[in-house]
Design a protein around this motif. Sequence first.
Motif, PDB file in Angstrom:
ATOM      1  N   LEU A  46       0.836  -1.205   0.000  1.00 34.62           N
ATOM      2  CA  LEU A  46       0.000   0.000   0.000  1.00 34.62           C
ATOM      3  C   LEU A  46       0.872   1.257   0.000  1.00 34.62           C
ATOM      4  N   GLU A  47       1.999   1.168   0.717  1.00 29.83           N
ATOM      5  CA  GLU A  47       2.920   2.319   0.702  1.00 29.83           C
ATOM      6  C   GLU A  47       3.498   2.555  -0.684  1.00 29.83           C
ATOM      7  N   SER A  48       3.645   1.451  -1.447  1.00 29.14           N
ATOM      8  CA  SER A  48       4.259   1.590  -2.773  1.00 29.14           C
ATOM      9  C   SER A  48       3.275   2.131  -3.825  1.00 29.14           C
ATOM     10  N   CYS A  49       2.029   2.318  -3.443  1.00 28.65           N
ATOM     11  CA  CYS A  49       1.049   2.840  -4.416  1.00 28.65           C
ATOM     12  C   CYS A  49       1.361   4.295  -4.737  1.00 28.65           C
ATOM     13  N   ARG A  50       1.008   4.660  -5.947  1.00 31.12           N
ATOM     14  CA  ARG A  50       1.298   6.030  -6.348  1.00 31.12           C
ATOM     15  C   ARG A  50       0.344   7.003  -5.649  1.00 31.12           C
TER      16      ARG A  50
END
Length: 384
Positions: free
Chosen positions: A194-198
């Motif tokens: 989720l942190e890696s989502c833009r």
Amino acid sequence: MRWDIFCQIVDNYGDAGVCWRLARALSRLSSSSVNNVECDDSRIRLFCDDLNVLNVIAHGDAVGHGASLGIEVLPWSAAESPAILASVGDVVIEAFACHLPKPYIEAMIQKTSKKAPAKQPIWINLEYLTAEAWADDMHLMSSPQNNGLNKYFYFPGFTPKTGGVLLGDWHEVSSGGVTSSGFKSAPPSLSLVLESCRSRSKKVSVFHYKQAPLDSWLDSVNQAALAHGEMVDVFLCADQNVSVDTQRSLSSVGSAVKLIQLPFIPQEDYDYLLSVCDINLVRGEDSFVRAQWAGKPFIWDIYPQSDLAHEVKLNAFLERYFEGVPAEFRAIGMSAMKWGPASYWWPHLNAWTSHSEAWRQKLIGLGHLEGKILDFVKSQEISR
Ligand code: TRH
């Protein structure tokens, strides 16, 4: 009060998913406090003919995790052991008309005849969820058996006359609260992805059957998002696949859609994912219900049946879901929920989201399945 739940796996994860959720919900209800006094007088046993499937859903260890929640998880064969036969449930739930072991049924008969008829176990067949009108009449219909026992049909559904749908620990999960798995915000299985989502991307979860037109749908979502200057992060759950061509085209420079592969994660974590996504592609029965509690737009990839009964079932649901809404929105929503091109519905995503939230409120008003089943059991206890 002893509750015995019987679960036979037909295929996939839904049979285990529903039973596990029901067991958790009943355990939760029974250990909730009444007048600030902890009441924990229920015992819940869950018999399953394939613990491997249950393990996948329940943190890899259904027996251990169940024990921590007050649920005794047992293999199917245990239902024929002398200890269990001597202590059959006060309430016996067979999920989806699975066949109880014969010795267990014998023990239910014994329990009835040895003591008073009032001791007859309350035997419930938990049926499949349907929005079809006939469920109103069938719900709680009793079916006297040749052996003297009585069985009740319990129909989950979307009207006050049916048995509702399972709520479970939805409020805590969706708010990232402390749940049985102990997470306060995103669960560990999801926090990194989720942190890696833009930033400000739309999020979509995908859990569908193989025949769904996912490739063309993703392509149309990509086009619509590009046209509106948006980005879309798509979670392919439980190793779901798209074609190599689609993978290639969506990974090219300038694509709005980014595909993110997820492994199979525990049930509460999956629920959490649905709550943070903007659109959920769900299937079967249990993920379908979770998508509704998420209060977000979703597409229900209904379990296909050879006699096409699923089409009737899907249409019955959509009729209820869009009942009373303006004709124009209904046409857009119907198209969207039948895999229509995103260019048509994308501009109406906010309206679809508001509608999904309104539907969730409607479900809350109907009352949840675990509460209704408990009320039914209490009414049976009182009437005999
Ligand atoms: O897996 P399903 O297709 O299951 C079923 C069964 O096939 C069943 O025989 C059929 O009768 C029924 O559908 C209609 O879909 P369902 O019901 O959505 O169940 C999936 C379960 O798996 C649900 O409890 C959510 C859970 N799940 C996880 O726990 N983790 C995950 O990563 C994912 C993707 C799902």
